[in-house]
Enzyme design. Structure first.
Site, mmCIF file in Angstrom:
data_model
loop_
_atom_site.group_PDB
_atom_site.id
_atom_site.type_symbol
_atom_site.label_atom_id
_atom_site.label_comp_id
_atom_site.label_asym_id
_atom_site.label_seq_id
_atom_site.Cartn_x
_atom_site.Cartn_y
_atom_site.Cartn_z
ATOM 1 N N HIS A 138 5.317 7.953 3.043
ATOM 2 C CA HIS A 138 6.011 6.756 3.520
ATOM 3 C C HIS A 138 6.279 5.760 2.388
ATOM 4 O O HIS A 138 5.677 4.695 2.341
ATOM 5 C CB HIS A 138 5.184 6.108 4.634
ATOM 6 C CG HIS A 138 5.824 4.928 5.292
ATOM 7 N ND1 HIS A 138 7.193 4.747 5.355
ATOM 8 C CD2 HIS A 138 5.281 3.846 5.924
ATOM 9 C CE1 HIS A 138 7.453 3.621 6.012
ATOM 10 N NE2 HIS A 138 6.314 3.050 6.346
ATOM 11 N N CYS A 197 -2.941 8.679 9.672
ATOM 12 C CA CYS A 197 -2.352 7.485 9.066
ATOM 13 C C CYS A 197 -1.410 7.896 7.939
ATOM 14 O O CYS A 197 -1.725 8.793 7.154
ATOM 15 C CB CYS A 197 -3.441 6.581 8.487
ATOM 16 S SG CYS A 197 -4.709 6.064 9.670
ATOM 17 N N SER A 198 -0.273 7.225 7.845
ATOM 18 C CA SER A 198 0.662 7.520 6.757
ATOM 19 C C SER A 198 0.114 6.988 5.437
ATOM 20 O O SER A 198 -0.487 5.919 5.389
ATOM 21 C CB SER A 198 2.032 6.903 7.043
ATOM 22 O OG SER A 198 1.935 5.496 7.169
ATOM 23 N N CYS A 257 9.591 -1.806 6.776
ATOM 24 C CA CYS A 257 9.585 -0.344 6.766
ATOM 25 C C CYS A 257 10.885 0.258 7.284
ATOM 26 O O CYS A 257 11.105 1.463 7.164
ATOM 27 C CB CYS A 257 8.408 0.182 7.592
ATOM 28 S SG CYS A 257 6.794 -0.272 6.919
#
Length: 396
Positions: A344, A213-214, A81
């Site tokens: 994301h 939460c992404s 990430c």
């Protein structure tokens, strides 16, 4: 002496729910890189090197065919990430080392719907096997089918057990970041929610509800990075933003020594990278005005407050009590909406953070502009493990 490095142009696509738009990674790159070149006022032919971030292996060379074929070195970067920030880090190294005067960093991702897996692909060895084994050792937890929410959820549980934070603290962070994103036209979500909405949303892994939460996302971001000589020759001082410090830290044995979920999800990496980047920039956390922080889950935002030195260890939830990380507080954290609400797309996240902070320091962030922003900090973590922290200042 290393050369000073400046961001002179940024661009990004709107982050989208996977499958909601008929496009592929070359289309994303063309849009994001095209915007960054336009913002810089620089022709692609002036770019001497390019670093392309994609956690899932989309080829940077192919993506750039839509921009031009100038024969320059193009490197595809993959670092979980933290991929986008790693591409930016490498672009900065090229400038600092005197190897180039104008370098492109961009990141892109086209993702599948649903929760992230363990990152194994065809390999039997997971990129997070050490992390998962450390998480469950000595604890009554079975491995969940969605390991990422579990890992960060367990970090939140550990913080609650040790230090007294509560689910309401994590819910507030989700509420804050969704509220911020309402002013961001690039965000995947632009809806505001009440605190009760966040608390009562579907439970993903206690204490984390869906709105903490992404999401998986499609999108791209880009930055044109230049030397002081290039900025001067092209008269770009009015728009240039200096990367005054940048460091990438990886795990050390203490990440796994005591089976702490807080340490497993990157506390030590974040702490080391932040110290190194701020030391290079010759600033402390109290000098920072605006922060883009890797809030893949709300628990990680709270824990990272402590890793960055914004609060003492065990006291991150006090910043929530004081509303110190939103407009009117000591810092504005994730004015873009963060990963939770902006989205994301793994390879693009670090470049989107760079774009947001560049706009903030230029005073170009519209309805989400942080008043009198002079110093900005970027935090981007990827389990596997790597953490990138960068410090930005207006050019002077």
């Amino acid at each position: 002496m290393a050369n000073r490095t400046f961001v002179v142009g940024v661009g990004m696509t709107k982050f989208e729910k996977p499958g909601s738009r008929e496009w592929d990674y070359p289309d994303m790159a063309k849009e994001a890189v095209g915007k960054a070149l336009e913002d810089a006022g620089v022709a692609y032919e002036r770019v001497e090197q390019a670093y392309a971030g994609s956690a899932y292996g989309a080829m940077g060379q192919r993506a750039l065919y839509e921009i031009g074929m100038t024969g320059i070195p193009v490197m595809t970067v993959s670092n979980a990430c933290a991929t986008g920030s790693s591409a930016l880090f490498m672009a900065r190294q090229a400038i600092r080392g005197g190897l180039a005067d104008c370098v492109l960093a961009f990141g892109m991702e086209k993702m599948e719907k649903g929760s992230l897996g363990t990152g194994m692909g065809k390999s039997k060895v997971s990129i997070i096997d050490h992390h998962l084994n450390s998480m469950v050792a000595g604890r009554p937890w079975e491995m969940d089918k969605a390991p990422m929410p579990q890992m960060f959820g367990n970090a939140g549980r550990e913080h609650m057990e040790k230090y007294g934070s509560t689910p309401d603290h994590y819910a507030w962070i989700g509420w804050k970041n969704h509220k911020h994103s309402a002013q961001n036209p690039y965000a995947q979500f632009q809806d505001e929610y009440s605190l009760d909405d966040v608390k009562n949303a579907k439970m993903i892994y206690d204490p984390l509800t869906k709105l903490q939460c992404s999401p998986t996302s499609d999108g791209a971001g880009a930055a044109i990075v230049a030397s002081e000589r290039f900025v001067d020759e092209h008269q770009l001082w009015d728009q240039a933003v200096e990367i005054a410090g940048h460091y990438i830290a990886t795990d050390t044995p203490d990440s796994f020594a005591d089976h702490s979920s807080i340490r497993v999800v990157g506390f030590g990496c974040s702490q080391r990278a932040a110290r190194k980047a701020m030391d290079e920039a010759q600033i402390g956390i109290d000098d920072v005005d605006v922060i883009e922080l890797h809030d893949c889950f709300s628990a990680n935002e709270l824990i990272t407050y402590e890793a960055l030195g914004m609060a003492e260890v065990g006291e991150g939830h006090k910043l929530v009590d004081d509303e110190a990380t939103t407009y009117g507080g000591r810092w504005v954290v994730n004015p873009s909406g963060g990963l939770i609400s902006k989205g994301h797309p793994l390879g693009a996240t670090g470049l989107a953070q760079c774009a947001e902070l560049t706009w903030q320091l230029r005073g170009q962030a519209g309805g989400r502009q942080v008043d009198n922003a002079r110093v900005a900090l970027q935090h981007n973590i990827g389990l596997g493990s790597a953490c990138a922290v960068a410090v930005y200042k207006p050019a002077s």
